[in-house]
Write a protein that holds these residues in place. Sequence first.
Motif, PDB file in Angstrom:
ATOM      1  N   ARG A  21      51.931 -11.365   2.480  1.00 49.68           N
ATOM      2  CA  ARG A  21      51.496 -11.398   3.882  1.00 49.68           C
ATOM      3  C   ARG A  21      50.312 -12.337   4.056  1.00 49.68           C
ATOM      4  N   PHE A  22      49.392 -12.305   3.128  1.00 42.73           N
ATOM      5  CA  PHE A  22      48.218 -13.170   3.226  1.00 42.73           C
ATOM      6  C   PHE A  22      48.608 -14.637   3.079  1.00 42.73           C
ATOM      7  N   GLU A  23      49.591 -14.913   2.237  1.00 42.08           N
ATOM      8  CA  GLU A  23      50.096 -16.272   2.079  1.00 42.08           C
ATOM      9  C   GLU A  23      50.630 -16.792   3.412  1.00 42.08           C
ATOM     10  N   ARG A  24      51.350 -15.943   4.134  1.00 40.67           N
ATOM     11  CA  ARG A  24      51.856 -16.346   5.454  1.00 40.67           C
ATOM     12  C   ARG A  24      50.701 -16.592   6.431  1.00 40.67           C
ATOM     13  N   THR A  25      49.633 -15.814   6.301  1.00 34.92           N
ATOM     14  CA  THR A  25      48.447 -16.037   7.139  1.00 34.92           C
ATOM     15  C   THR A  25      47.844 -17.411   6.869  1.00 34.92           C
ATOM     16  N   LEU A  26      47.746 -17.775   5.599  1.00 37.50           N
ATOM     17  CA  LEU A  26      47.196 -19.095   5.251  1.00 37.50           C
ATOM     18  C   LEU A  26      48.089 -20.217   5.774  1.00 37.50           C
ATOM     19  N   GLU A  27      49.384 -20.032   5.685  1.00 32.45           N
ATOM     20  CA  GLU A  27      50.315 -21.044   6.209  1.00 32.45           C
ATOM     21  C   GLU A  27      50.155 -21.194   7.715  1.00 32.45           C
ATOM     22  N   ALA A  28      49.960 -20.073   8.407  1.00 31.19           N
ATOM     23  CA  ALA A  28      49.774 -20.139   9.866  1.00 31.19           C
ATOM     24  C   ALA A  28      48.461 -20.834  10.216  1.00 31.19           C
ATOM     25  N   ILE A  29      47.410 -20.564   9.449  1.00 32.59           N
ATOM     26  CA  ILE A  29      46.123 -21.229   9.695  1.00 32.59           C
ATOM     27  C   ILE A  29      46.271 -22.732   9.506  1.00 32.59           C
ATOM     28  N   TRP A  30      46.963 -23.149   8.458  1.00 24.50           N
ATOM     29  CA  TRP A  30      47.105 -24.585   8.192  1.00 24.50           C
ATOM     30  C   TRP A  30      47.919 -25.267   9.291  1.00 24.50           C
ATOM     31  N   GLN A  31      48.961 -24.608   9.765  1.00 25.84           N
ATOM     32  CA  GLN A  31      49.747 -25.189  10.850  1.00 25.84           C
ATOM     33  C   GLN A  31      48.912 -25.316  12.119  1.00 25.84           C
ATOM     34  N   ALA A  32      48.066 -24.326  12.386  1.00 23.88           N
ATOM     35  CA  ALA A  32      47.186 -24.401  13.549  1.00 23.88           C
ATOM     36  C   ALA A  32      46.175 -25.534  13.396  1.00 23.88           C
ATOM     37  N   ILE A  33      45.673 -25.739  12.177  1.00 24.33           N
ATOM     38  CA  ILE A  33      44.749 -26.847  11.929  1.00 24.33           C
ATOM     39  C   ILE A  33      45.433 -28.183  12.168  1.00 24.33           C
ATOM     40  N   LEU A  34      46.673 -28.317  11.683  1.00 27.90           N
ATOM     41  CA  LEU A  34      47.400 -29.574  11.864  1.00 27.90           C
ATOM     42  C   LEU A  34      47.657 -29.858  13.344  1.00 27.90           C
ATOM     43  N   ARG A  35      47.984 -28.806  14.113  1.00 27.18           N
ATOM     44  CA  ARG A  35      48.202 -29.009  15.547  1.00 27.18           C
ATOM     45  C   ARG A  35      46.910 -29.458  16.226  1.00 27.18           C
ATOM     46  N   ALA A  36      45.812 -28.838  15.885  1.00 24.76           N
ATOM     47  CA  ALA A  36      44.530 -29.241  16.463  1.00 24.76           C
ATOM     48  C   ALA A  36      44.152 -30.644  16.011  1.00 24.76           C
ATOM     49  N   GLY A  37      44.502 -30.969  14.762  1.00 22.37           N
ATOM     50  CA  GLY A  37      44.162 -32.284  14.234  1.00 22.37           C
ATOM     51  C   GLY A  37      44.855 -33.416  14.962  1.00 22.37           C
ATOM     52  N   LYS A  38      46.068 -33.171  15.442  1.00 21.45           N
ATOM     53  CA  LYS A  38      46.809 -34.225  16.142  1.00 21.45           C
ATOM     54  C   LYS A  38      46.165 -34.576  17.480  1.00 21.45           C
ATOM     55  N   THR A  39      45.586 -33.587  18.136  1.00 26.23           N
ATOM     56  CA  THR A  39      45.054 -33.785  19.490  1.00 26.23           C
ATOM     57  C   THR A  39      43.535 -33.813  19.549  1.00 26.23           C
ATOM     58  N   GLY A  40      42.897 -33.293  18.521  1.00 26.43           N
ATOM     59  CA  GLY A  40      41.442 -33.164  18.558  1.00 26.43           C
ATOM     60  C   GLY A  40      40.982 -31.933  19.311  1.00 26.43           C
ATOM     61  N   ASP A  41      41.904 -31.037  19.631  1.00 26.98           N
ATOM     62  CA  ASP A  41      41.576 -29.861  20.431  1.00 26.98           C
ATOM     63  C   ASP A  41      41.097 -28.725  19.519  1.00 26.98           C
ATOM     64  N   PHE A  42      39.878 -28.849  19.030  1.00 30.57           N
ATOM     65  CA  PHE A  42      39.254 -27.809  18.218  1.00 30.57           C
ATOM     66  C   PHE A  42      38.289 -27.048  19.131  1.00 30.57           C
ATOM     67  N   ARG A  43      38.694 -25.892  19.603  1.00 26.82           N
ATOM     68  CA  ARG A  43      37.908 -25.190  20.614  1.00 26.82           C
ATOM     69  C   ARG A  43      36.855 -24.274  19.979  1.00 26.82           C
ATOM     70  N   PRO A  44      35.703 -24.152  20.643  1.00 28.23           N
ATOM     71  CA  PRO A  44      34.687 -23.224  20.134  1.00 28.23           C
ATOM     72  C   PRO A  44      35.115 -21.791  20.348  1.00 28.23           C
ATOM     73  N   ASN A  45      34.612 -20.928  19.513  1.00 28.48           N
ATOM     74  CA  ASN A  45      34.905 -19.495  19.622  1.00 28.48           C
ATOM     75  C   ASN A  45      33.579 -18.747  19.484  1.00 28.48           C
ATOM     76  N   PRO A  46      32.787 -18.695  20.551  1.00 27.94           N
ATOM     77  CA  PRO A  46      31.444 -18.109  20.452  1.00 27.94           C
ATOM     78  C   PRO A  46      31.488 -16.637  20.050  1.00 27.94           C
ATOM     79  N   GLY A  47      30.505 -16.257  19.255  1.00 35.82           N
ATOM     80  CA  GLY A  47      30.430 -14.879  18.781  1.00 35.82           C
ATOM     81  C   GLY A  47      29.097 -14.633  18.111  1.00 35.82           C
ATOM     82  N   ARG A  48      29.035 -13.505  17.397  1.00 38.93           N
ATOM     83  CA  ARG A  48      27.764 -13.101  16.789  1.00 38.93           C
ATOM     84  C   ARG A  48      27.277 -14.058  15.706  1.00 38.93           C
ATOM     85  N   LEU A  49      28.209 -14.786  15.067  1.00 36.45           N
ATOM     86  CA  LEU A  49      27.815 -15.674  13.979  1.00 36.45           C
ATOM     87  C   LEU A  49      27.244 -17.001  14.484  1.00 36.45           C
ATOM     88  N   CYS A  50      27.283 -17.234  15.806  1.00 36.82           N
ATOM     89  CA  CYS A  50      26.737 -18.484  16.353  1.00 36.82           C
ATOM     90  C   CYS A  50      25.240 -18.627  16.071  1.00 36.82           C
TER      91      CYS A  50
END
Length: 317
Positions: free
Chosen positions: A251-280
């Motif tokens: 299951r965790f392997e599938r999570t990593l694959e999904a993260i990488w696909q999301a990174i590649l999609r953002a990489g094509k467009t440059g659409d890396f959106r902020p996600n404000p939270g407590r760690l900011c």
Amino acid sequence: MTAEAAWQLPELSVPCLRVQDMQAAEDQQTATATPATTVRRPALSPSRASDFKQCPLLYRFRAVDKLPEVPTKAQLRGTLVHSVLERLFALPQPDRVPERAKELLAPAWAELSGERPEWAQLFAAEDAGQVADWLSGAEKLLDRYFALEDPRRLSPEACELHVEIELDSGVRLRGYVDRLDVAPTGELRVVDYKTGAAPREIGEAKALFQMKFYAVVLWRLRGVVPRQLKLMYLTDGQSLAYTPDEPELRRFERTLEAIWQAILRAGKTGDFRPNPGRLCDWCSHQALCPSFGGTPPEYPGWPEPDPGVETLLDRAD
């Protein structure tokens, strides 16, 4: 035999390989096996995967824009303690005592600060006592390490082990394991040193994410699910042990694959959106973040060859 005793191998005396020795051998092998023009495939590291989960814009700042970050003295101390523990396990087993570890602090810092002079600039040149006090804090972390285990009773297979695997989906995973223990029965234990205190819920989830990442890589490389993932928190002297199983790693392997696909999609467009939270509050890039009224630099395009590199500071956290 206790669970801890299963990992104690007093009959072995082979010191743990240091990352410099292992990397040199790997570089030599690569140089003879591949042309000089070989380009490393883009890969996902645990730190960068965690960055993207936390905030896609943070991932972009670190992996794509490669913006500099000024480390804190606490981060540097963590890097130093990791280096000392690596050197300690390179010694013969009888020499792995607290006094010897503390003797390694000054030369390890001299080497690290010599390679990165900007780190030494965090200390006021006119106040030599700053470095002495800082090193004293590192000594306390080493004392707590020795309270957790006796390194004379251990013979790790490797320290700061570089691991890398390409999954069937094409996702390439890459990282560094602080320490890999192998029991006489062949069971694997992944050990990670944390120089902070045992975390609350968010920090614990982030730490386990990193450890499961390593577990997936080792499972795919060796065909063995690690028996134990162990986190050692040296500020308060606590340990956290976790036992994964194969369905969980799938299951965790599938999570990593999904993260990488999301990174590649953002990489094509440059659409890396902020996600404000407590760690900011701990982010070095608030001035460039739209969530805080800032403007990111112009998107430079998807990086080549490798947006997954981890730094020494990443591995020390």
